[in-house]
Design a protein around this motif. Structure first.
Motif, PDB file in Angstrom:
ATOM      1  N   GLN A   1       0.919  -0.987   0.012  1.00  0.00           N
ATOM      2  CA  GLN A   1       0.008  -0.002  -0.119  1.00  0.00           C
ATOM      3  C   GLN A   1       0.917   1.360   0.017  1.00  0.00           C
ATOM      4  O   GLN A   1       0.505   2.222  -0.593  1.00  0.00           O
ATOM      5  CB  GLN A   1      -0.954   0.010   1.344  1.00  0.00           C
ATOM      6  N   ARG A   2       1.990   1.205   0.592  1.00  0.00           N
ATOM      7  CA  ARG A   2       2.796   2.574   0.635  1.00  0.00           C
ATOM      8  C   ARG A   2       3.718   2.669  -0.452  1.00  0.00           C
ATOM      9  O   ARG A   2       3.608   3.814  -1.062  1.00  0.00           O
ATOM     10  CB  ARG A   2       4.007   2.179   1.786  1.00  0.00           C
ATOM     11  N   GLN A   3       3.813   1.626  -1.302  1.00  0.00           N
ATOM     12  CA  GLN A   3       4.529   1.660  -2.730  1.00  0.00           C
ATOM     13  C   GLN A   3       3.405   2.090  -3.500  1.00  0.00           C
ATOM     14  O   GLN A   3       3.908   2.984  -4.408  1.00  0.00           O
ATOM     15  CB  GLN A   3       4.969   0.159  -2.853  1.00  0.00           C
ATOM     16  N   ASN A   4       2.110   1.568  -3.349  1.00  0.00           N
ATOM     17  CA  ASN A   4       1.384   2.230  -4.273  1.00  0.00           C
ATOM     18  C   ASN A   4       1.098   3.804  -4.278  1.00  0.00           C
ATOM     19  O   ASN A   4       0.825   4.278  -5.381  1.00  0.00           O
ATOM     20  CB  ASN A   4      -0.039   1.512  -4.051  1.00  0.00           C
ATOM     21  N   CYS A   5       0.961   4.277  -3.019  1.00  0.00           N
ATOM     22  CA  CYS A   5       0.946   5.706  -2.852  1.00  0.00           C
ATOM     23  C   CYS A   5       1.967   6.639  -3.456  1.00  0.00           C
ATOM     24  O   CYS A   5       1.709   7.458  -3.986  1.00  0.00           O
ATOM     25  CB  CYS A   5       1.055   5.955  -1.248  1.00  0.00           C
ATOM     26  N   PHE A   6       3.236   6.013  -3.227  1.00  0.00           N
ATOM     27  CA  PHE A   6       4.250   6.828  -3.934  1.00  0.00           C
ATOM     28  C   PHE A   6       4.139   6.666  -5.608  1.00  0.00           C
ATOM     29  O   PHE A   6       4.437   7.574  -5.918  1.00  0.00           O
ATOM     30  CB  PHE A   6       5.824   6.066  -3.598  1.00  0.00           C
ATOM     31  N   GLN A   7       3.680   5.237  -5.968  1.00  0.00           N
ATOM     32  CA  GLN A   7       3.692   5.323  -7.429  1.00  0.00           C
ATOM     33  C   GLN A   7       2.300   6.224  -7.958  1.00  0.00           C
ATOM     34  O   GLN A   7       2.598   6.773  -9.220  1.00  0.00           O
ATOM     35  CB  GLN A   7       3.101   3.950  -7.773  1.00  0.00           C
ATOM     36  N   GLN A   8       1.358   6.303  -7.223  1.00  0.00           N
ATOM     37  CA  GLN A   8       0.357   7.413  -7.685  1.00  0.00           C
ATOM     38  C   GLN A   8       0.991   8.673  -7.610  1.00  0.00           C
ATOM     39  O   GLN A   8       0.588   9.548  -8.474  1.00  0.00           O
ATOM     40  CB  GLN A   8      -0.960   7.138  -6.518  1.00  0.00           C
ATOM     41  N   ILE A   9       1.599   9.145  -6.530  1.00  0.00           N
ATOM     42  CA  ILE A   9       2.472  10.423  -6.859  1.00  0.00           C
ATOM     43  C   ILE A   9       3.181  10.665  -8.048  1.00  0.00           C
ATOM     44  O   ILE A   9       3.190  11.593  -8.558  1.00  0.00           O
ATOM     45  CB  ILE A   9       3.221  10.678  -5.438  1.00  0.00           C
ATOM     46  N   CYS A  10       3.922   9.543  -8.353  1.00  0.00           N
ATOM     47  CA  CYS A  10       4.896   9.722  -9.510  1.00  0.00           C
ATOM     48  C   CYS A  10       4.156   9.707 -10.569  1.00  0.00           C
ATOM     49  O   CYS A  10       4.354  10.478 -11.398  1.00  0.00           O
ATOM     50  CB  CYS A  10       6.027   8.554  -9.359  1.00  0.00           C
ATOM     51  N   ARG A  11       3.071   8.920 -10.923  1.00  0.00           N
ATOM     52  CA  ARG A  11       2.294   9.114 -11.926  1.00  0.00           C
ATOM     53  C   ARG A  11       1.445  10.272 -12.294  1.00  0.00           C
ATOM     54  O   ARG A  11       1.504  10.825 -13.481  1.00  0.00           O
ATOM     55  CB  ARG A  11       1.204   7.961 -12.036  1.00  0.00           C
ATOM     56  N   ALA A  12       1.021  10.781 -11.195  1.00  0.00           N
ATOM     57  CA  ALA A  12       0.297  12.126 -11.103  1.00  0.00           C
ATOM     58  C   ALA A  12       1.327  13.357 -11.567  1.00  0.00           C
ATOM     59  O   ALA A  12       0.956  14.237 -12.557  1.00  0.00           O
ATOM     60  CB  ALA A  12      -0.405  12.664  -9.876  1.00  0.00           C
ATOM     61  N   THR A  13       2.627  13.119 -11.107  1.00  0.00           N
ATOM     62  CA  THR A  13       3.566  14.171 -11.361  1.00  0.00           C
ATOM     63  C   THR A  13       3.918  14.122 -12.811  1.00  0.00           C
ATOM     64  O   THR A  13       4.186  15.202 -13.452  1.00  0.00           O
ATOM     65  CB  THR A  13       4.700  14.057 -10.282  1.00  0.00           C
ATOM     66  N   GLN A  14       4.120  12.939 -13.141  1.00  0.00           N
ATOM     67  CA  GLN A  14       4.427  12.817 -14.523  1.00  0.00           C
ATOM     68  C   GLN A  14       3.413  13.307 -15.575  1.00  0.00           C
ATOM     69  O   GLN A  14       3.756  13.698 -16.682  1.00  0.00           O
ATOM     70  CB  GLN A  14       4.733  11.170 -14.964  1.00  0.00           C
ATOM     71  N   HIS A  15       2.083  13.013 -14.997  1.00  0.00           N
ATOM     72  CA  HIS A  15       1.030  13.687 -16.009  1.00  0.00           C
ATOM     73  C   HIS A  15       1.193  14.891 -16.125  1.00  0.00           C
ATOM     74  O   HIS A  15       0.922  15.985 -17.215  1.00  0.00           O
ATOM     75  CB  HIS A  15      -0.298  13.134 -15.568  1.00  0.00           C
ATOM     76  N   MET A  16       1.491  15.935 -15.027  1.00  0.00           N
ATOM     77  CA  MET A  16       1.517  17.161 -14.878  1.00  0.00           C
ATOM     78  C   MET A  16       2.919  17.556 -15.744  1.00  0.00           C
ATOM     79  O   MET A  16       2.650  18.708 -16.625  1.00  0.00           O
ATOM     80  CB  MET A  16       1.439  17.662 -13.350  1.00  0.00           C
ATOM     81  N   ASN A  17       3.960  16.956 -15.349  1.00  0.00           N
ATOM     82  CA  ASN A  17       5.053  17.568 -16.177  1.00  0.00           C
ATOM     83  C   ASN A  17       4.907  17.602 -17.781  1.00  0.00           C
ATOM     84  O   ASN A  17       5.372  18.345 -18.538  1.00  0.00           O
ATOM     85  CB  ASN A  17       6.308  16.677 -15.795  1.00  0.00           C
ATOM     86  N   LYS A  18       4.153  16.480 -18.179  1.00  0.00           N
ATOM     87  CA  LYS A  18       3.829  16.147 -19.673  1.00  0.00           C
ATOM     88  C   LYS A  18       3.017  17.319 -20.020  1.00  0.00           C
ATOM     89  O   LYS A  18       3.211  17.956 -21.230  1.00  0.00           O
ATOM     90  CB  LYS A  18       2.949  15.024 -19.787  1.00  0.00           C
ATOM     91  N   LEU A  19       1.843  17.729 -19.411  1.00  0.00           N
ATOM     92  CA  LEU A  19       1.245  18.938 -19.855  1.00  0.00           C
ATOM     93  C   LEU A  19       1.959  20.095 -19.988  1.00  0.00           C
ATOM     94  O   LEU A  19       2.107  21.017 -21.043  1.00  0.00           O
ATOM     95  CB  LEU A  19       0.182  19.196 -18.835  1.00  0.00           C
ATOM     96  N   ILE A  20       2.937  20.627 -18.882  1.00  0.00           N
ATOM     97  CA  ILE A  20       4.010  21.601 -18.827  1.00  0.00           C
ATOM     98  C   ILE A  20       4.576  21.571 -20.013  1.00  0.00           C
ATOM     99  O   ILE A  20       4.798  22.608 -20.739  1.00  0.00           O
ATOM    100  CB  ILE A  20       4.501  21.695 -17.609  1.00  0.00           C
ATOM    101  N   ASN A  21       5.322  20.468 -20.322  1.00  0.00           N
ATOM    102  CA  ASN A  21       6.230  20.352 -21.495  1.00  0.00           C
ATOM    103  C   ASN A  21       5.572  20.433 -22.695  1.00  0.00           C
ATOM    104  O   ASN A  21       6.079  21.002 -23.622  1.00  0.00           O
ATOM    105  CB  ASN A  21       6.979  18.967 -21.551  1.00  0.00           C
TER     106      ASN A  21
END
Length: 344
Positions: A155-175
């Protein structure tokens, strides 16, 4: 006469044999040793817990610092600022391309209206696309901060993965927004180098398959021709294929295949990407390649309206052309033609 001081019979204390005494001493020593062992184990467990807590505090502090909402809000503000600059660039371009010879008042009002609509679409799109990943980051960070001890390792790993995926999505939009802004300002140029066109096509498919393995299965690639070597910009080529394939997959049912054909001749490369998706309504055709424009039939399918605008700009930088045919409810087919060598 009654005796007021009766004699009390003598009572001797119970005696413990030497063997019983020895047994008791032995048991006491065993319990003492056991207590010492338990105390040592407890101290070791406490030390391990302290180490784990310190590691968690470090990871949590790093995660929250990296993915904090304040940081994301600042990123969003940067995006809006860059987007506004892009809009101002568009104002200049439109004045040059469409405004010559149109000095009448109605024409000026129409341009202002188009500019206002573009700004509104841009801000609306950015706000909408940021809302979901920001919510994911917030919830995941709160779970880690307040319920860490209740979460298991998965569950902890899943939380970190969710944060990473969400951040990647936002970075993609910015780029994407920054790329469009730079392209409209004339800051993007094609850098030619030897490339294998078939390899670029397969790399685009493989990158999509890494994120979503099922997408790699849905793409049917058909290379044709032996003139696979060219002198073009591989990054721009991959941008074209990635955006067109992403749209074809996104707007098609999950059980429908996407046909990707590469026809290579000594003079040019002709690439077609065809799907059996929702299609594009005719009223959206004139604005299909405009920034932040989305067709009226996309419904709740997520998107920014930047993919086709980026694809067209990449094609133009390569000296090529992009065309499409579409039938609502049947599907769409995009055709990209690029020369084998960048124009001088």
């Amino acid at each position: 006469m009654v005796d007021l001081n009766p004699s009390i019979p003598n009572s001797s204390p119970a005696t413990i044999s030497q063997s019983e005494l020895t047994d008791i001493q032995t048991k006491l020593k065993e319990q003492q040793v056991l207590s010492q062992q338990l105390a040592a184990q407890l101290a070791q467990v406490q030390a391990e817990l302290a180490t784990l807590q310190a590691q968690f505090d470090q990871r949590l502090e790093a995660a929250i610092a990296e993915y904090s909402l304040d940081c994301q809000v600042r990123c969003a503000q940067t995006v809006v600022h860059q987007g506004v600059q892009s809009v101002e660039t568009l104002r200049t371009l439109w004045t040059i391309e469409r405004g010559q010879g149109q000095d009448d008042h109605d024409g000026a009002l129409n341009k202002e209206k188009e500019l206002s609509e573009l700004k509104s679409r841009m801000i609306r799109t950015i706000s909408h696309e940021y809302r979901t990943p920001l919510t994911v980051i917030s919830l995941a960070a709160e779970s880690l901060a307040h319920q860490y001890s209740r979460l298991n390792q998965k569950q902890r790993q899943n939380c970190f993965q969710q944060i990473c995926r969400a951040t990647q999505h936002m970075n993609k939009l910015i780029n994407e927004v920054l790329w469009v802004s730079q392209a409209e300002a004339g800051e993007m140029v094609a850098i030619a180098q030897p490339v294998n066109l078939i390899q670029i096509c397969r790399q685009s498919i493989d990158e999509l398959a890494i994120l979503h393995p099922e997408d790699g299965v849905r793409i049917h690639f058909h290379p044709q021709g032996t003139a696979v070597e060219a002198h073009l910009d591989p990054i721009l080529l991959q941008q074209i294929f990635t955006h067109l394939l992403t749209n074809a997959l996104k707007y098609s049912p999950p059980d429908q295949a996407v046909q990707f054909t590469a026809t290579l001749t000594p003079d040019q490369g002709l690439f077609t990407i065809a799907d059996h998706g929702i299609g594009i309504p005719p009223e959206d055709w004139p604005h299909l390649f405009d920034c932040f424009h989305r067709a009226g039939n996309v419904g709740t399918i997520p998107g920014t309206g930047l993919g086709l605008a980026i694809a067209r700009k990449c094609v133009e930088l390569l000296g090529g052309e992009i065309e499409f045919k579409s039938n609502p409810g049947v599907g769409s087919c995009f055709t990209v033609t690029v020369p084998r060598h960048l124009p001088a």
